[in-house]
Design a protein around this motif. Structure first.
Motif, PDB file in Angstrom:
ATOM      1  N   VAL A 210      14.887  39.387  52.457  1.00 51.45           N
ATOM      2  CA  VAL A 210      14.557  40.821  52.345  1.00 51.45           C
ATOM      3  C   VAL A 210      13.325  41.146  53.201  1.00 51.45           C
ATOM      4  N   ALA A 211      12.326  40.269  53.145  1.00 46.85           N
ATOM      5  CA  ALA A 211      11.106  40.500  53.940  1.00 46.85           C
ATOM      6  C   ALA A 211      11.456  40.535  55.432  1.00 46.85           C
ATOM      7  N   GLU A 212      12.301  39.584  55.861  1.00 46.34           N
ATOM      8  CA  GLU A 212      12.723  39.557  57.275  1.00 46.34           C
ATOM      9  C   GLU A 212      13.351  40.888  57.671  1.00 46.34           C
ATOM     10  N   GLU A 213      14.218  41.395  56.794  1.00 48.03           N
ATOM     11  CA  GLU A 213      14.897  42.665  57.102  1.00 48.03           C
ATOM     12  C   GLU A 213      13.877  43.797  57.197  1.00 48.03           C
ATOM     13  N   ASN A 214      12.907  43.775  56.291  1.00 52.44           N
ATOM     14  CA  ASN A 214      11.900  44.849  56.330  1.00 52.44           C
ATOM     15  C   ASN A 214      10.983  44.726  57.552  1.00 52.44           C
ATOM     16  N   PHE A 215      10.735  43.495  58.006  1.00 49.46           N
ATOM     17  CA  PHE A 215       9.928  43.332  59.223  1.00 49.46           C
ATOM     18  C   PHE A 215      10.704  43.919  60.415  1.00 49.46           C
ATOM     19  N   GLU A 216      12.033  43.689  60.413  1.00 39.83           N
ATOM     20  CA  GLU A 216      12.877  44.286  61.472  1.00 39.83           C
ATOM     21  C   GLU A 216      12.776  45.807  61.437  1.00 39.83           C
ATOM     22  N   ILE A 217      12.979  46.371  60.240  1.00 41.86           N
ATOM     23  CA  ILE A 217      12.990  47.835  60.097  1.00 41.86           C
ATOM     24  C   ILE A 217      11.676  48.440  60.598  1.00 41.86           C
ATOM     25  N   ASN A 218      10.581  47.715  60.371  1.00 46.54           N
ATOM     26  CA  ASN A 218       9.265  48.242  60.748  1.00 46.54           C
ATOM     27  C   ASN A 218       8.827  47.807  62.147  1.00 46.54           C
ATOM     28  N   GLY A 219       9.753  47.156  62.855  1.00 44.34           N
ATOM     29  CA  GLY A 219       9.455  46.763  64.236  1.00 44.34           C
ATOM     30  C   GLY A 219       8.385  45.693  64.348  1.00 44.34           C
ATOM     31  N   CYS A 220       8.230  44.862  63.307  1.00 40.52           N
ATOM     32  CA  CYS A 220       7.181  43.844  63.409  1.00 40.52           C
ATOM     33  C   CYS A 220       7.707  42.423  63.228  1.00 40.52           C
ATOM     34  N   ALA A 221       9.040  42.250  63.324  1.00 41.83           N
ATOM     35  CA  ALA A 221       9.625  40.925  63.111  1.00 41.83           C
ATOM     36  C   ALA A 221       9.054  39.897  64.097  1.00 41.83           C
ATOM     37  N   ALA A 222       8.746  40.342  65.313  1.00 34.02           N
ATOM     38  CA  ALA A 222       8.236  39.393  66.315  1.00 34.02           C
ATOM     39  C   ALA A 222       6.781  39.006  66.027  1.00 34.02           C
ATOM     40  N   HIS A 223       6.141  39.731  65.136  1.00 34.12           N
ATOM     41  CA  HIS A 223       4.702  39.509  64.911  1.00 34.12           C
ATOM     42  C   HIS A 223       4.383  38.842  63.581  1.00 34.12           C
ATOM     43  N   ILE A 224       5.403  38.678  62.730  1.00 32.66           N
ATOM     44  CA  ILE A 224       5.153  38.063  61.419  1.00 32.66           C
ATOM     45  C   ILE A 224       6.093  36.873  61.249  1.00 32.66           C
ATOM     46  N   ALA A 225       5.508  35.693  61.078  1.00 32.12           N
ATOM     47  CA  ALA A 225       6.327  34.492  60.834  1.00 32.12           C
ATOM     48  C   ALA A 225       6.578  34.412  59.340  1.00 32.12           C
ATOM     49  N   VAL A 226       7.852  34.325  58.952  1.00 28.87           N
ATOM     50  CA  VAL A 226       8.157  34.324  57.519  1.00 28.87           C
ATOM     51  C   VAL A 226       8.997  33.103  57.172  1.00 28.87           C
ATOM     52  N   ASP A 227       8.705  32.526  55.999  1.00 30.02           N
ATOM     53  CA  ASP A 227       9.395  31.295  55.623  1.00 30.02           C
ATOM     54  C   ASP A 227       9.314  31.104  54.105  1.00 30.02           C
ATOM     55  N   THR A 228      10.170  30.226  53.587  1.00 34.81           N
ATOM     56  CA  THR A 228       9.994  29.863  52.181  1.00 34.81           C
ATOM     57  C   THR A 228       8.761  28.970  52.092  1.00 34.81           C
ATOM     58  N   GLY A 229       8.083  29.037  50.974  1.00 37.58           N
ATOM     59  CA  GLY A 229       6.903  28.203  50.806  1.00 37.58           C
ATOM     60  C   GLY A 229       6.399  28.314  49.389  1.00 37.58           C
ATOM     61  N   ASN A 230       5.779  27.223  48.933  1.00 41.13           N
ATOM     62  CA  ASN A 230       5.216  27.208  47.583  1.00 41.13           C
ATOM     63  C   ASN A 230       3.707  27.345  47.697  1.00 41.13           C
ATOM     64  N   LEU A 231       3.193  28.512  47.383  1.00 36.17           N
ATOM     65  CA  LEU A 231       1.766  28.825  47.494  1.00 36.17           C
ATOM     66  C   LEU A 231       1.262  28.375  48.874  1.00 36.17           C
ATOM     67  N   LEU A 232       0.175  27.574  48.910  1.00 39.55           N
ATOM     68  CA  LEU A 232      -0.373  27.184  50.223  1.00 39.55           C
ATOM     69  C   LEU A 232      -0.026  25.730  50.560  1.00 39.55           C
ATOM     70  N   ALA A 233       0.949  25.172  49.842  1.00 38.21           N
ATOM     71  CA  ALA A 233       1.323  23.772  50.096  1.00 38.21           C
ATOM     72  C   ALA A 233       1.777  23.614  51.546  1.00 38.21           C
ATOM     73  N   GLY A 234       1.202  22.651  52.245  1.00 33.63           N
ATOM     74  CA  GLY A 234       1.600  22.366  53.630  1.00 33.63           C
ATOM     75  C   GLY A 234       0.955  23.292  54.651  1.00 33.63           C
ATOM     76  N   GLU A 235       0.188  24.280  54.222  1.00 31.12           N
ATOM     77  CA  GLU A 235      -0.467  25.184  55.189  1.00 31.12           C
ATOM     78  C   GLU A 235      -1.721  24.497  55.733  1.00 31.12           C
ATOM     79  N   THR A 236      -1.853  24.492  57.054  1.00 31.29           N
ATOM     80  CA  THR A 236      -3.011  23.811  57.635  1.00 31.29           C
ATOM     81  C   THR A 236      -3.849  24.743  58.515  1.00 31.29           C
TER      82      THR A 236
END
Ligand SMILES: C[S@@+](CC[C@H](N)C(=O)[O-])C[C@H]1O[C@@H](n2cnc3c(N)ncnc32)[C@H](O)[C@@H]1O
Length: 311
Positions: A210-236
């Protein structure tokens, strides 16, 4: 396929938990009508105050409407909902009634969309459903949304408080991670304020879609990286701003990681916290090293902005 509309009347304390309970039981689309809304008065895009129709709201507490396909609906469902609510730990359930009605017109999606209209969510942000046309005033920034099954139309107190804090603390060129992005609304707001790069994560795959679709609608899909994730696990990657509108006990799990992941003078904006959990969260934030910048309050919820100051 036919749908059932399930209506629940209950007290405010149950609200933070009801969407999760209904989601677990297979609900499609959840709408919450809060008796407290009627007394607030609304301001439209031209600054005119208008009244909400009291007939659309319960007299006390909250009314939840949600939709189940005939496939997901079973006779025991109403009892299952009741038992799940009554088993909430430490939550007083002083009012509870649940009922179901048939929706014959095959159009449950439009049924719940009926309740979602363009509205000013903060000083500059106006949220507009993707199926409505809207003439924005020069001082408005429009976020176009189809929240689908994800949380985050902006009319929930926690989301609108986050939007107001984002308006204040997110500046052009600041890097952002939005944890529990839901409909993607907070990331879109950050993008519209010039933040970059932006990453959005959610545990729920449906929310990511849904977020991906909304990024498309708002013309910002190329500027926001979206993914599944559990809180900040694996974020570096270090960030200037971390956003997290999730429930208090989940926010609590990411406070220490958020502090580590922020750059110096980075800001943590968090909500989804009921007032009863304010002391717990504030104490943990300060223990982790944060200085509290401000705490907003609305309808029994708080939002906090805290800064990582390094001496
Ligand atoms: C209250 S909604 C917030 C949506 C949107 N950010 C907003 O402010 O309206 C919380 C979101 O957090 C997600 N969530 C819950 N637990 C999570 C976790 N451990 N890691 C990442 N996302 C999580 C849920 O799936 C849901 O989409």
């Amino acid at each position: 396929m036919d749908y059932k509309e399930v209506t629940i009347l209950t007290n405010h304390e149950v609200e933070p938990f009801i969407a999760d309970i209904l989601d677990e039981l297979g609900a499609n689309g959840v709408v919450i009508e809060d008796s407290a809304e009627v007394s607030k008065g609304r301001v439209d895009s031209y600054g005119e105050i208008y009244d909400l129709n009291p007939a659309d709201y319960p007299e006390t507490g909250i009314r939840i409407r949600c939709y189940f396909s005939a496939f997901d609906y079973k006779e025991s469902l109403l009892e299952d909902i009741k038992q799940a609510v009554l088993q909430l730990h430490d939550i007083p359930v002083t009012d509870f009634a649940v009922s179901a009605a048939d929706i014959k017109d095959d159009d449950w999606e439009n049924e719940w969309k009926r309740h979602f209209h363009a509205f000013r969510a903060s000083e500059t942000f106006t949220v507009v459903p993707s199926w409505e046309t809207y003439d924005a005033a020069p001082d408005e920034t429009v976020i176009t949304l189809d929240p689908g099954m994800a949380f985050g139309t902006g009319d929930h107190a926690t989301t609108s408080m986050c939007l107001k804090l984002i308006e204040k603390y997110v500046k052009p060129g600041r890097s952002v991670i939005d944890v529990g992005t839901g409909s993607g609304i907070l990331s879109i707001a950050a993008h519209k304020l010039g933040a970059s790069p932006i990453r959005a994560v959610d545990l729920d795959k449906v929310a990511v879609r849904v977020a991906e679709e909304n990024f498309e609608i708002n013309g910002c899909a190329a500027h926001i990286a979206v993914d599944t994730g559990n809180l900040l696990a694996g974020e570096t990657e270090k960030r200037d701003v971390i956003l997290a509108n999730i429930l208090a006990h989940i926010v609590d799990l990411m406070i220490d990681d958020s502090y580590k992941l922020l750059n110096e003078n980075g800001i943590f904006v968090t909500s989804g916290i009921i007032t009863e959990k304010e002391d717990m969260i504030v104490t943990h934030l300060e223990k982790a090293g944060y200085r509290i910048l401000e705490i907003s309050r609305d309808s029994g919820w708080i939002a906090v902005a805290a800064v990582k100051e390094v001496a």
